[in-house]
Write a protein that holds these residues in place. Sequence first.
Motif, PDB file in Angstrom:
ATOM      1  N   ILE A 165       1.422   0.275  -4.988  1.00 18.81           N
ATOM      2  CA  ILE A 165       0.715   1.552  -4.959  1.00 18.81           C
ATOM      3  C   ILE A 165      -0.714   1.351  -4.451  1.00 18.81           C
ATOM      4  CG2 ILE A 165      -0.170   3.472  -6.358  1.00 18.81           C
ATOM      5  CD1 ILE A 165       2.177   2.986  -8.259  1.00 18.81           C
ATOM      6  N   MET A 166      -1.145   2.254  -3.589  1.00 21.52           N
ATOM      7  CA  MET A 166      -2.543   2.320  -3.165  1.00 21.52           C
ATOM      8  C   MET A 166      -3.083   3.695  -3.545  1.00 21.52           C
ATOM      9  SD  MET A 166      -2.572   0.404   0.535  1.00 21.52           S
ATOM     10  CE  MET A 166      -4.283  -0.164   0.417  1.00 21.52           C
TER      11      MET A 166
ATOM     12  N   ALA B  50      -2.704   9.015  -5.039  1.00 20.21           N
ATOM     13  CA  ALA B  50      -2.060   7.716  -4.940  1.00 20.21           C
ATOM     14  C   ALA B  50      -0.824   7.841  -4.069  1.00 20.21           C
ATOM     15  CB  ALA B  50      -1.696   7.180  -6.320  1.00 20.21           C
ATOM     16  N   ILE B  51      -0.418   6.713  -3.483  1.00 17.88           N
ATOM     17  CA  ILE B  51       0.748   6.707  -2.608  1.00 17.88           C
ATOM     18  C   ILE B  51       1.476   5.384  -2.773  1.00 17.88           C
ATOM     19  CG2 ILE B  51      -0.666   5.888  -0.660  1.00 17.88           C
ATOM     20  CD1 ILE B  51       1.205   7.575   1.168  1.00 17.88           C
TER      21      ILE B  51
ATOM     22  N   TYR C 274     -16.297   7.174  -4.479  1.00 21.26           N
ATOM     23  CA  TYR C 274     -14.847   7.057  -4.319  1.00 21.26           C
ATOM     24  C   TYR C 274     -14.470   5.581  -4.210  1.00 21.26           C
ATOM     25  CZ  TYR C 274     -14.343  12.065  -3.790  1.00 21.26           C
ATOM     26  OH  TYR C 274     -14.314  13.420  -4.024  1.00 21.26           O
ATOM     27  N   TYR C 275     -13.485   5.198  -5.014  1.00 22.46           N
ATOM     28  CA  TYR C 275     -13.038   3.811  -5.064  1.00 22.46           C
ATOM     29  C   TYR C 275     -11.594   3.696  -4.600  1.00 22.46           C
ATOM     30  CZ  TYR C 275     -17.092   3.048  -8.095  1.00 22.46           C
ATOM     31  OH  TYR C 275     -18.363   2.982  -8.611  1.00 22.46           O
ATOM     32  N   CYS C 276     -11.365   2.712  -3.772  1.00 24.46           N
ATOM     33  CA  CYS C 276     -10.014   2.375  -3.363  1.00 24.46           C
ATOM     34  C   CYS C 276      -9.383   1.451  -4.404  1.00 24.46           C
ATOM     35  CB  CYS C 276     -10.070   1.688  -2.001  1.00 24.46           C
ATOM     36  SG  CYS C 276      -8.497   1.096  -1.375  1.00 24.46           S
ATOM     37  N   ASN C 277      -8.109   1.622  -4.625  1.00 24.67           N
ATOM     38  CA  ASN C 277      -7.389   0.819  -5.615  1.00 24.67           C
ATOM     39  C   ASN C 277      -6.052   0.396  -5.031  1.00 24.67           C
ATOM     40  OD1 ASN C 277      -5.081   1.064  -7.830  1.00 24.67           O
ATOM     41  ND2 ASN C 277      -6.919   0.308  -8.852  1.00 24.67           N
ATOM     42  N   ALA C 278      -5.643  -0.835  -5.315  1.00 23.40           N
ATOM     43  CA  ALA C 278      -4.355  -1.302  -4.824  1.00 23.40           C
ATOM     44  C   ALA C 278      -3.691  -2.187  -5.868  1.00 23.40           C
ATOM     45  CB  ALA C 278      -4.526  -2.066  -3.515  1.00 23.40           C
ATOM     46  N   ASP C 279      -2.424  -1.943  -6.053  1.00 22.54           N
ATOM     47  CA  ASP C 279      -1.587  -2.772  -6.923  1.00 22.54           C
ATOM     48  C   ASP C 279      -0.785  -3.668  -5.988  1.00 22.54           C
ATOM     49  OD1 ASP C 279       1.354  -2.159  -8.935  1.00 22.54           O
ATOM     50  OD2 ASP C 279      -0.107  -3.781  -9.028  1.00 22.54           O
ATOM     51  N   LEU C 280      -1.179  -4.930  -5.895  1.00 24.63           N
ATOM     52  CA  LEU C 280      -0.584  -5.766  -4.876  1.00 24.63           C
ATOM     53  C   LEU C 280      -0.174  -7.123  -5.416  1.00 24.63           C
ATOM     54  CD1 LEU C 280      -2.903  -7.994  -3.886  1.00 24.63           C
ATOM     55  CD2 LEU C 280      -3.945  -5.945  -2.954  1.00 24.63           C
ATOM     56  N   PHE C 281       0.662  -7.810  -4.613  1.00 24.27           N
ATOM     57  CA  PHE C 281       1.229  -9.097  -5.013  1.00 24.27           C
ATOM     58  C   PHE C 281       0.744 -10.184  -4.088  1.00 24.27           C
ATOM     59  CE2 PHE C 281       4.352 -11.670  -7.138  1.00 24.27           C
ATOM     60  CZ  PHE C 281       4.728 -12.617  -6.203  1.00 24.27           C
ATOM     61  N   THR C 282       0.242 -11.255  -4.681  1.00 20.89           N
ATOM     62  CA  THR C 282      -0.015 -12.471  -3.927  1.00 20.89           C
ATOM     63  C   THR C 282       0.718 -13.611  -4.629  1.00 20.89           C
ATOM     64  OG1 THR C 282      -1.954 -13.305  -5.119  1.00 20.89           O
ATOM     65  CG2 THR C 282      -2.344 -11.598  -3.470  1.00 20.89           C
TER      66      THR C 282
END
Length: 120
Positions: free
Chosen positions: A33-34, A50-51, A93-101
């Motif tokens: 999700i971003m 969110a998307i 405004y803040y960008c947010n990302a749920d990501l995998f490394t």
Amino acid sequence: QVQLVEFGGGLVQAGGSLRLSCAASGSISSINIMGWYRQAPGKQRELVAAITSGGTTNYADSVKGRFTISRDNAINTVYLQMNSLKPEDTAVYYCNADLFTYSTGYLEFWGQGTLVTVSS
């Protein structure tokens, strides 16, 4: 090292438009999700939109019909098109990302924030 870098904030008159963008960089395997959050002076940070990676979107009631979130998965970038801006949209405004490394697993990352000011 993962970074989220935002662009596009600024000063606009009420009724105007702005487009924010946020690019994620680093050793990213995948992004779930971003989203965009905002925090006005004296208020708590709140979700704006969110998307998911598949394109499913979610919006705060206060921005429905005025803001549009989109993303380009090929370049790990999320956008927020903001139309019919109101003074109450003024916030950082803040960008947010749920990501995998592979080194961290799934983690939530935040950008540094970009200021949007809407004058009446």
